[in-house]
Motif scaffolding. Structure first.
Motif, mmCIF file in Angstrom:
data_model
loop_
_atom_site.group_PDB
_atom_site.id
_atom_site.type_symbol
_atom_site.label_atom_id
_atom_site.label_comp_id
_atom_site.label_asym_id
_atom_site.label_seq_id
_atom_site.Cartn_x
_atom_site.Cartn_y
_atom_site.Cartn_z
ATOM 1 N N LEU A 1 0.832 -1.185 0.000
ATOM 2 C CA LEU A 1 0.000 0.000 0.000
ATOM 3 C C LEU A 1 0.876 1.248 0.000
ATOM 4 C CD1 LEU A 1 -2.526 -1.160 2.750
ATOM 5 C CD2 LEU A 1 -2.826 -1.297 0.267
ATOM 6 N N LEU A 2 0.299 2.374 -0.375
ATOM 7 C CA LEU A 2 1.056 3.624 -0.379
ATOM 8 C C LEU A 2 1.589 3.955 1.009
ATOM 9 C CD1 LEU A 2 -1.080 5.793 -2.821
ATOM 10 C CD2 LEU A 2 1.258 4.995 -3.184
ATOM 11 N N TRP A 3 0.848 3.598 2.061
ATOM 12 C CA TRP A 3 1.355 3.814 3.413
ATOM 13 C C TRP A 3 2.670 3.066 3.630
ATOM 14 C CZ3 TRP A 3 -4.122 2.859 3.263
ATOM 15 C CH2 TRP A 3 -4.912 3.971 3.631
ATOM 16 N N GLU A 4 2.778 1.875 3.046
ATOM 17 C CA GLU A 4 3.997 1.079 3.235
ATOM 18 C C GLU A 4 5.189 1.714 2.530
ATOM 19 O OE1 GLU A 4 2.934 -3.433 3.570
ATOM 20 O OE2 GLU A 4 1.474 -2.512 2.203
ATOM 21 N N TYR A 5 4.963 2.226 1.313
ATOM 22 C CA TYR A 5 6.034 2.927 0.608
ATOM 23 C C TYR A 5 6.457 4.171 1.395
ATOM 24 C CZ TYR A 5 5.300 0.145 -3.650
ATOM 25 O OH TYR A 5 5.214 -0.872 -4.563
ATOM 26 N N ALA A 6 5.464 4.936 1.867
ATOM 27 C CA ALA A 6 5.768 6.160 2.606
ATOM 28 C C ALA A 6 6.517 5.851 3.896
ATOM 29 C CB ALA A 6 4.472 6.914 2.909
ATOM 30 N N HIS A 7 6.085 4.818 4.599
ATOM 31 C CA HIS A 7 6.750 4.424 5.846
ATOM 32 C C HIS A 7 8.204 4.035 5.583
ATOM 33 C CE1 HIS A 7 7.315 2.554 9.783
ATOM 34 N NE2 HIS A 7 7.793 1.504 9.144
ATOM 35 N N ALA B 1 10.038 5.118 3.334
ATOM 36 C CA ALA B 1 10.790 6.313 2.949
ATOM 37 C C ALA B 1 10.974 7.278 4.113
ATOM 38 C CB ALA B 1 10.076 7.017 1.796
ATOM 39 N N GLY B 2 10.489 6.903 5.303
ATOM 40 C CA GLY B 2 10.697 7.731 6.481
ATOM 41 C C GLY B 2 9.584 8.705 6.793
ATOM 42 N N TYR B 3 8.449 8.570 6.122
ATOM 43 C CA TYR B 3 7.311 9.461 6.380
ATOM 44 C C TYR B 3 6.515 8.965 7.583
ATOM 45 C CZ TYR B 3 7.755 11.830 1.835
ATOM 46 O OH TYR B 3 8.190 12.574 0.768
ATOM 47 N N GLN B 4 5.958 9.884 8.352
ATOM 48 C CA GLN B 4 4.953 9.508 9.333
ATOM 49 C C GLN B 4 3.643 9.313 8.577
ATOM 50 O OE1 GLN B 4 4.197 12.178 12.655
ATOM 51 N NE2 GLN B 4 3.698 10.422 13.955
ATOM 52 N N THR B 5 2.830 8.344 9.001
ATOM 53 C CA THR B 5 1.645 7.982 8.226
ATOM 54 C C THR B 5 0.379 8.095 9.073
ATOM 55 O OG1 THR B 5 2.000 5.657 8.790
ATOM 56 C CG2 THR B 5 2.914 6.428 6.692
ATOM 57 N N ALA B 6 -0.735 8.338 8.385
ATOM 58 C CA ALA B 6 -2.007 8.461 9.087
ATOM 59 C C ALA B 6 -3.158 8.073 8.166
ATOM 60 C CB ALA B 6 -2.205 9.884 9.606
ATOM 61 N N TYR B 7 -4.236 7.624 8.789
ATOM 62 C CA TYR B 7 -5.480 7.304 8.063
ATOM 63 C C TYR B 7 -6.649 7.621 8.978
ATOM 64 C CZ TYR B 7 -9.090 4.450 5.719
ATOM 65 O OH TYR B 7 -10.242 4.001 5.098
ATOM 66 N N TRP B 8 -7.469 8.568 8.550
ATOM 67 C CA TRP B 8 -8.679 8.915 9.287
ATOM 68 C C TRP B 8 -9.863 8.637 8.376
ATOM 69 C CZ3 TRP B 8 -4.985 12.860 8.262
ATOM 70 C CH2 TRP B 8 -4.048 13.062 9.284
ATOM 71 N N THR B 9 -10.822 7.872 8.866
ATOM 72 C CA THR B 9 -11.950 7.527 8.007
ATOM 73 C C THR B 9 -13.251 7.491 8.795
ATOM 74 O OG1 THR B 9 -12.862 5.872 6.493
ATOM 75 C CG2 THR B 9 -11.540 5.044 8.321
ATOM 76 N N GLY C 1 -2.095 -4.717 9.798
ATOM 77 C CA GLY C 1 -0.645 -4.853 9.761
ATOM 78 C C GLY C 1 0.073 -3.771 8.985
ATOM 79 N N ALA C 2 -0.667 -2.863 8.339
ATOM 80 C CA ALA C 2 -0.023 -1.782 7.589
ATOM 81 C C ALA C 2 0.632 -0.800 8.563
ATOM 82 C CB ALA C 2 -1.041 -1.054 6.721
ATOM 83 N N PRO C 3 1.787 -0.249 8.210
ATOM 84 C CA PRO C 3 2.501 0.663 9.114
ATOM 85 C C PRO C 3 1.872 2.060 9.130
ATOM 86 C CG PRO C 3 3.711 0.455 7.066
ATOM 87 C CD PRO C 3 2.538 -0.482 6.961
ATOM 88 N N ILE C 4 0.699 2.173 9.760
ATOM 89 C CA ILE C 4 -0.011 3.443 9.857
ATOM 90 C C ILE C 4 0.111 3.934 11.293
ATOM 91 C CG2 ILE C 4 -2.214 4.614 9.540
ATOM 92 C CD1 ILE C 4 -2.987 2.441 7.554
ATOM 93 N N ASP C 5 0.809 5.039 11.485
ATOM 94 C CA ASP C 5 1.079 5.532 12.833
ATOM 95 C C ASP C 5 -0.179 5.989 13.551
ATOM 96 O OD1 ASP C 5 3.951 5.215 12.636
ATOM 97 O OD2 ASP C 5 3.918 6.917 11.256
ATOM 98 N N ARG C 6 -1.089 6.612 12.826
ATOM 99 C CA ARG C 6 -2.340 7.063 13.420
ATOM 100 C C ARG C 6 -3.484 6.570 12.542
ATOM 101 N NH1 ARG C 6 -1.126 12.870 16.245
ATOM 102 N NH2 ARG C 6 1.114 12.548 16.546
ATOM 103 N N CYS C 7 -4.236 5.625 13.058
ATOM 104 C CA CYS C 7 -5.320 5.003 12.290
ATOM 105 C C CYS C 7 -6.617 5.151 13.070
ATOM 106 C CB CYS C 7 -5.006 3.530 12.030
ATOM 107 S SG CYS C 7 -6.159 2.717 10.902
ATOM 108 N N VAL C 8 -7.566 5.879 12.504
ATOM 109 C CA VAL C 8 -8.822 6.184 13.190
ATOM 110 C C VAL C 8 -9.991 5.762 12.316
ATOM 111 C CG1 VAL C 8 -10.257 7.996 14.188
ATOM 112 C CG2 VAL C 8 -7.758 8.117 14.411
#
Length: 225
Positions: free
Chosen positions: A7-13, A15-23, A38-45
């Motif tokens: 997923l794009l979150w995995e590529y971003a993670h 690459a050193g990006y902090q990640t988030a998903y709010w839905t 299991g996706a590396p999403i730092d803030r998942c809501v």
């Protein structure tokens, strides 16, 4: 196969990006939770965090997504890759009578193709778009707003029985359902002069949702890697 794809979150993670998903979407809908497990999403809501009584189909109120996203963005480190996902336009749709400019409007006619049904849909879109506007306005007014690229993409259009469809919610592949809204809003100097010329040269080409991923990867600076 779908669940094994990165997923794009995995590529971003990576690459050193902090990640988030709010839905506002409920994690039980279409087993969506399985896609992100299991996706590396730092803030998942998800919807139940915003509203424990969130509807399974419509989700929590979209404006709650904007409020939570703006609150979290104020404390996130840069660079970040974040997704705000609004779901209230999903059938049976969320409408507020005091914020429903399209009249007459009546959900009971949703299988008739009647103008009252279309207006009910328009009012749901209007309400959701106000939540999107709130998020963008808040972001642009924040400290990180001047350095953030916004990509907007919608899900699918709706059918109003123009071709005798059996469903008014994304069941066929006619133009009115597959032609969707999408746009980018980027700060000045995001593109180089050469990139801008290429963009202008491609302005009349058809784009598809499959073009979203390479566009984002390019913006993240990881596409060439």
């Amino acid at each position: 196969t779908l669940l094994s794809a990165p997923l794009l979150w995995e590529y971003a993670h990576a690459a050193g990006y902090q990640t988030a998903y709010w839905t506002s979407q409920h994690p039980m809908f279409a087993n969506t939770r399985m896609l992100l497990q299991g996706a590396p999403i730092d803030r998942c809501v998800w919807a139940p965090t915003l509203d424990p009584l969130a509807d399974y189909l419509v989700g929590a109120a979209d404006e709650l997504v904007s409020e939570r996203a703006l609150a979290d963005l104020a404390t996130m480190r840069e660079p970040f890759f974040a997704v705000a996902h609004f779901s209230n336009v999903h059938m049976p749709r969320r409408v507020k009578r005091e914020r429903a400019p399209f009249q007459p409007s009546d959900e009971r006619y949703r299988r008739s193709g009647d103008e009252r049904q279309r207006n009910y849909y328009r009012n749901a879109v209007y309400l959701s778009e106000t939540a999107v506007a709130k998020l963008i306005a808040g972001l642009r007014a924040s400290a990180v707003g001047a350095r953030t690229v916004v990509l907007y993409v919608s899900d699918h259009g709706e059918a109003w029985f123009e071709h005798e469809q059996a469903n008014d919610h994304g069941s066929t592949l006619f133009d009115e359902e597959i032609r969707i809204n999408a746009w980018l809003d980027a700060p000045p100097n995001t593109l180089s002069p050469t990139e801008r010329r290429h963009l202008e040269a491609a302005s009349t080409r058809q784009l598809f949702q499959i073009d979203v991923a390479p566009t984002v990867l390019d913006l993240l600076g990881v596409y060439d890697s």
